[in-house]
Design a protein around this motif. Structure first.
Motif, PDB file in Angstrom:
ATOM      1  N   ARG A  29       0.841  -1.198   0.000  1.00  0.00           N
ATOM      2  CA  ARG A  29       0.000   0.000   0.000  1.00  0.00           C
ATOM      3  C   ARG A  29       0.876   1.248   0.000  1.00  0.00           C
ATOM      4  NH1 ARG A  29      -2.688  -2.819   4.868  1.00  0.00           N
ATOM      5  NH2 ARG A  29      -4.144  -4.215   3.846  1.00  0.00           N
ATOM      6  N   GLU A  30       0.386   2.313  -0.606  1.00  0.00           N
ATOM      7  CA  GLU A  30       1.106   3.582  -0.568  1.00  0.00           C
ATOM      8  C   GLU A  30       1.299   3.991   0.886  1.00  0.00           C
ATOM      9  OE1 GLU A  30       2.620   5.442  -2.842  1.00  0.00           O
ATOM     10  OE2 GLU A  30       2.053   4.060  -4.446  1.00  0.00           O
ATOM     11  N   GLY A  31       2.512   4.371   1.231  1.00  0.00           N
ATOM     12  CA  GLY A  31       2.802   4.807   2.591  1.00  0.00           C
ATOM     13  C   GLY A  31       3.042   3.684   3.584  1.00  0.00           C
ATOM     14  N   GLU A  32       2.878   2.439   3.147  1.00  0.00           N
ATOM     15  CA  GLU A  32       3.095   1.297   4.043  1.00  0.00           C
ATOM     16  C   GLU A  32       4.589   1.089   4.258  1.00  0.00           C
ATOM     17  OE1 GLU A  32       1.333  -3.184   4.551  1.00  0.00           O
ATOM     18  OE2 GLU A  32       1.637  -2.473   2.519  1.00  0.00           O
ATOM     19  N   LYS A  33       4.951   0.783   5.474  1.00  0.00           N
ATOM     20  CA  LYS A  33       6.353   0.521   5.782  1.00  0.00           C
ATOM     21  C   LYS A  33       6.729  -0.879   5.312  1.00  0.00           C
ATOM     22  CE  LYS A  33       6.661   3.565   9.723  1.00  0.00           C
ATOM     23  NZ  LYS A  33       6.948   3.708  11.148  1.00  0.00           N
ATOM     24  N   MET A  34       8.005  -1.020   4.990  1.00  0.00           N
ATOM     25  CA  MET A  34       8.504  -2.280   4.461  1.00  0.00           C
ATOM     26  C   MET A  34       8.258  -3.439   5.424  1.00  0.00           C
ATOM     27  SD  MET A  34       9.867  -3.535   1.792  1.00  0.00           S
ATOM     28  CE  MET A  34      10.279  -1.998   0.991  1.00  0.00           C
ATOM     29  N   THR A  69       5.396  -0.774  -4.200  1.00  0.00           N
ATOM     30  CA  THR A  69       4.962   0.470  -4.830  1.00  0.00           C
ATOM     31  C   THR A  69       6.043   0.968  -5.796  1.00  0.00           C
ATOM     32  OG1 THR A  69       5.876   1.797  -3.024  1.00  0.00           O
ATOM     33  CG2 THR A  69       3.538   1.156  -2.851  1.00  0.00           C
ATOM     34  N   SER A  70       5.646   1.837  -6.697  1.00  0.00           N
ATOM     35  CA  SER A  70       6.573   2.345  -7.712  1.00  0.00           C
ATOM     36  C   SER A  70       7.733   3.117  -7.088  1.00  0.00           C
ATOM     37  CB  SER A  70       5.823   3.221  -8.713  1.00  0.00           C
ATOM     38  OG  SER A  70       5.226   4.315  -8.048  1.00  0.00           O
ATOM     39  N   VAL A  76      14.076  -2.466  -6.683  1.00  0.00           N
ATOM     40  CA  VAL A  76      13.705  -3.789  -7.175  1.00  0.00           C
ATOM     41  C   VAL A  76      14.627  -4.190  -8.321  1.00  0.00           C
ATOM     42  CG1 VAL A  76      11.902  -5.110  -8.360  1.00  0.00           C
ATOM     43  CG2 VAL A  76      11.305  -3.673  -6.404  1.00  0.00           C
ATOM     44  N   CYS A  77      14.849  -3.273  -9.253  1.00  0.00           N
ATOM     45  CA  CYS A  77      15.757  -3.555 -10.377  1.00  0.00           C
ATOM     46  C   CYS A  77      17.153  -3.894  -9.864  1.00  0.00           C
ATOM     47  CB  CYS A  77      15.837  -2.368 -11.326  1.00  0.00           C
ATOM     48  SG  CYS A  77      14.340  -2.130 -12.282  1.00  0.00           S
ATOM     49  N   SER A  78      17.622  -3.135  -8.914  1.00  0.00           N
ATOM     50  CA  SER A  78      18.951  -3.355  -8.345  1.00  0.00           C
ATOM     51  C   SER A  78      19.045  -4.732  -7.686  1.00  0.00           C
ATOM     52  CB  SER A  78      19.248  -2.258  -7.325  1.00  0.00           C
ATOM     53  OG  SER A  78      20.440  -2.517  -6.646  1.00  0.00           O
TER      54      SER A  78
END
Length: 119
Positions: A29-34, A69-70, A76-78
């Motif tokens: 979710r937007e704003g959700e912590k990892m 999230t974006s 993610v690519c890294s």
């Protein structure tokens, strides 16, 4: 006895099906912590495992990476480029992503402070 087992088996199959769907549609979710997102994802994965379905770590890792999230796209690519996902553990991924998140947050707070000072 046979009927009772079949009913239990059907209920188990239905619950497992619902958990599979929940896992498939799970998104950060937007704003959700990892750490919150990891907890939600691992809770569903562990419930699936509790019903006897085998779930490899790589499946969970790939799910986490594709459903973030974006804001985390470059991370993610890294991770995908620099790691063999077949040998990467969930703990290693979580640690790496938490470090990135902390860096992103500290930079974001610094930018906000700079804006406050200039105004």
């Amino acid at each position: 006895m046979k009927q009772k087992y079949q009913d239990t088996s059907r209920v188990k199959r239905a619950q497992l099906q619902a958990l599979r769907k929940e896992f498939e549609v799970l998104q950060m979710r937007e704003g959700e912590k990892m750490d919150e997102y990891f907890a939600r994802t691992l809770t569903v994965a562990n419930k699936i495992k509790a019903y006897g379905e085998k779930m490899e770590q790589v499946v969970i890792i790939e799910k986490i990476l594709r459903s973030m999230t974006s804001r985390f796209d470059y991370i993610v690519c890294s991770v995908e480029e620099s790691n063999d996902l077949d040998v990467l553990t969930i703990d290693e991924l979580q640690s790496s992503l938490l470090v990135h998140e902390q860096r992103m947050n500290s930079r974001g707070e610094g930018d906000e402070q700079a804006l406050k000072i200039t105004h």
